[in-house]
Design a protein around this motif. Structure first.
Motif, short mmCIF file in Angstrom:
data_model
loop_
_atom_site.label_atom_id
_atom_site.label_comp_id
_atom_site.label_asym_id
_atom_site.label_seq_id
_atom_site.Cartn_x
_atom_site.Cartn_y
_atom_site.Cartn_z
N SER A 66 -42.31 -47.73 -113.40
CA SER A 66 -43.29 -48.03 -112.61
C SER A 66 -43.76 -49.19 -112.59
O SER A 66 -44.32 -49.78 -111.51
N ASN A 74 -47.66 -47.40 -105.11
CA ASN A 74 -48.37 -46.39 -105.72
C ASN A 74 -48.10 -46.28 -107.12
O ASN A 74 -47.80 -44.94 -107.56
N TRP A 76 -49.42 -46.60 -109.79
CA TRP A 76 -50.20 -46.13 -110.61
C TRP A 76 -50.29 -44.78 -110.71
O TRP A 76 -50.46 -43.76 -111.94
N LEU A 77 -49.58 -43.84 -109.88
CA LEU A 77 -49.39 -42.32 -109.72
C LEU A 77 -48.39 -42.09 -110.79
O LEU A 77 -48.25 -41.20 -111.64
N LEU A 80 -49.74 -42.77 -114.01
CA LEU A 80 -50.46 -41.22 -114.72
C LEU A 80 -49.39 -40.25 -115.03
O LEU A 80 -49.82 -39.44 -116.12
N ASN A 81 -48.40 -40.26 -114.26
CA ASN A 81 -47.27 -38.99 -114.77
C ASN A 81 -46.84 -39.29 -116.03
O ASN A 81 -46.53 -38.48 -116.70
N ILE A 111 -51.64 -32.35 -114.18
CA ILE A 111 -51.64 -33.82 -113.99
C ILE A 111 -50.44 -34.31 -113.58
O ILE A 111 -50.28 -35.03 -112.69
N SER A 115 -49.71 -35.80 -110.05
CA SER A 115 -49.40 -37.22 -109.82
C SER A 115 -47.97 -37.45 -109.15
O SER A 115 -47.89 -38.26 -108.41
N TYR A 119 -47.33 -38.96 -105.33
CA TYR A 119 -46.41 -40.16 -105.17
C TYR A 119 -45.29 -40.15 -104.21
O TYR A 119 -45.05 -40.83 -103.60
#
Length: 209
Positions: A66, A74, A76-77, A80-81, A111, A115, A119
């Motif tokens: 990422s 995106n 940040w998704l 987060l994943n 989560i 996420s 995405y």
């Protein structure tokens, strides 16, 4: 297709392989079939530690992929994943020596699934003109969000697991990680294909120039 992940396609592919290994191992842990020696190993502390390490490695690969491409789209998704996957790995590793509640694991899966689902849906919106990719990513996003809602129901006991959470947890976790592995590998292959196409176009421009 998001340009920021083209160069990191192999990281997503590696993440997909790790997810697939996690799925196979977790499914075998819940399976009553197989040889006694295999069942003894799978239910051993060493196997649980391996599950934790696989989840940790998959999370690290996702985060690395990422942030590889200048943090666009995106990203940040995916971060987060990856963080949620690392948290799952830590929980599984701790579970080898101490009890971890099913709700905790279920909420971490929520989560992860939400996420990656968001995405996939966000990426599908950018694929106007690539109808096959748009449809596949959109469908994958819907299924991922569906997994998130199911595990949310499990975590808060809105959906009851019969006869106990541990009886069906392995199948659900195996199904989720198996599906995630397919999505990651599919995205990695598509990104690699795009990379090859871009390289060929660049080579042709140099030759004609």
């Amino acid at each position: 297709m998001t340009q920021s992940l083209v160069k990191s396609w192999w990281l997503l592919g590696l993440c997909g392989v790790l997810d697939a290994l996690f799925a196979v191992l977790i499914v075998h842990m819940g399976s009553p079939d197989g040889s006694p020696i295999l069942r003894t190993f799978i239910h051993s502390r060493a196997a649980i530690l391996q599950l934790g390490l696989l989840a940790l490695a998959a999370g690290i690969c996702t985060i690395a992929a990422s942030v590889w491409g200048l943090r666009k789209d995106n990203y940040w998704l995916l971060v987060l994943n990856g963080l949620a996957c690392i948290s799952l790995g830590i929980l599984v590793t701790l579970g080898a020596t101490r009890p971890i509640t099913f709700r905790t694991i279920a909420l971490v899966i929520v989560i992860m699934a939400m996420s990656i689902g968001l995405y996939e849906l966000a990426t599908a919106r950018t694929l106007r003109g690539h109808l096959i990719d748009e449809w596949l990513l959109g469908a994958a996003g819907v299924v991922s969000v569906g997994f998130a809602l199911v595990f949310l129901g499990f975590g808060f006991r809105w959906i009851k697991l019969d006869p106990s959470p541990s009886a069906q947890t392995f199948d659900w976790l195996g199904s989720y990680f198996g599906f995630t592995a397919i999505c990651m590998l599919g995205l990695a292959l598509r990104l690699n294909g795009l990379r090859v196409h871009v390289d060929r176009m660049s080579s042709r421009k140099l030759q004609t120039g």
